[in-house]
Design a protein around this motif. Structure first.
Motif, PDB file in Angstrom:
ATOM      1  N   ARG A 195      50.965  50.898  21.674  1.00  0.00           N
ATOM      2  CA  ARG A 195      51.873  50.327  22.686  1.00  0.00           C
ATOM      3  C   ARG A 195      53.312  50.434  22.197  1.00  0.00           C
ATOM      4  N   ASP A 238      53.278  51.443  32.064  1.00  0.00           N
ATOM      5  CA  ASP A 238      52.697  51.421  30.714  1.00  0.00           C
ATOM      6  C   ASP A 238      52.817  52.784  30.038  1.00  0.00           C
ATOM      7  N   ASN A 256      56.615  53.690  29.401  1.00  0.00           N
ATOM      8  CA  ASN A 256      57.513  52.625  28.942  1.00  0.00           C
ATOM      9  C   ASN A 256      58.661  52.438  29.938  1.00  0.00           C
ATOM     10  N   GLN A 272      57.298  48.270  31.145  1.00  0.00           N
ATOM     11  CA  GLN A 272      55.839  48.062  31.105  1.00  0.00           C
ATOM     12  C   GLN A 272      55.426  46.833  31.913  1.00  0.00           C
TER      13      GLN A 272
END
Ligand code: ADP
Ligand code: MG
Length: 249
Positions: free
Chosen positions: A1, A173, A176, A25
């Protein structure tokens, strides 16, 4: 992530309300009456996203899914001129316009498909100096509201909206990127849609959008931005101004 980015709005109170800015996100929903300023704020975020990080931007480009034909290049030019004043630097409006990719959505199915097109565009720009860092859907709900009329169609509408929001969250997601969606609410209680302060798409949107902002007009060019039911930030309000130069304190 990847590390969550924060996109500054141009209004300090607004940024503070959001814990430093609009997060990447995440989906941020702006809802409010016609004329409350949702589209203006969206234009400002399309400009700010392109700024370098030290100026509160995300150093990226922007995709706008425009369902009501309310994108105005001249507003972008005004807002870029506003930034040139603010930062005492010569920003080129043409450069900013070049990094905003606008797609008209002609109906709700087309709108849903445009997220796939956005993903293709984002993949193309991924390794350039301006990767896509913001996608705006303005308005999220207008086509759905017009096309799905009557009680029998409600479940279908919610299911489609849900899928659409899921696709948008995934886009945010993977890239970003921040996701901004707008949602118009009625000024008067409505027999079908009910409470005017609850947007259509009601509970489903309520659970999907990570940040929900209720925008309303105040005196003159002032707008009140209210953060509602945030899972991680205190509820609160900020006052922002919409001027020719864009959003400001
Ligand atoms: P919404 O999308 O919520 O329906 P908008 O974002 O289109 O509303 O807001 C429209 C309002 O924004 C106008 O009523 C006006 O107050 C303000 N606005 C639009 N253009 C300008 C401008 N060039 N200069 C200053 N304010 C503007
Ligand atoms: Mg609008």
């Amino acid at each position: 992530r990847m590390e969550v980015g924060k996109l500054r709005t141009g209004c300090e109170e607004f940024d503070e309300l959001m814990g430093g800015g609009i997060e990447t996100q995440s989906i941020t929903e702006m809802y409010g009456e016609f004329g409350s300023g949702k589209t203006q704020i969206a234009h400002q975020l399309a400009v700010n996203t392109q700024l370098p990080k030290e100026m509160g931007g995300l150093d990226g480009s922007v995709i706008i899914i425009d369902t009501e034909n309310t994108f105005r290049p001249e507003r972008i030019e005004h807002m870029v001129a506003g930034l040139s004043h603010k930062f005492e630097q010569d920003f080129d409006p043409a450069e900013f316009l070049k990094n905003i990719h606008v797609a008209r959505a002609y109906n709700s199915n087309h709108q849903i498909l445009l997220v796939d097109a956005a993903t293709e565009m984002a993949n193309k720009l991924k390794n350039t100096d301006k990767p896509v860092r913001l996608v705006i859907v303005d308005s999220l709900t207008a086509h759905f509201r017009a096309e799905y009329v009557g009680r029998g169609t409600l479940a279908d509408r919610q299911q489609k909206l849900n899928k659409h929001l899921h696709d948008l969250q995934r886009f945010g997601d993977l890239n970003n990127a921040s996701v901004i969606v707008t949602n118009q609410v009625m000024s008067k209680p409505d027999a079908f849609f009910g409470d005017p302060t609850r947007p259509i798409g009601g509970h489903i949107l309520g659970h999907t959008a990570t940040f929900r902002l209720y925008i309303r007009k105040s005196k003159g060019d002032k707008r009140i931005v209210k953060l509602v039911d945030s899972p991680c930030l205190p509820d609160g309000e900020a006052v922002a101004c919409i001027t020719t130069d864009g959003l400001c304190d």
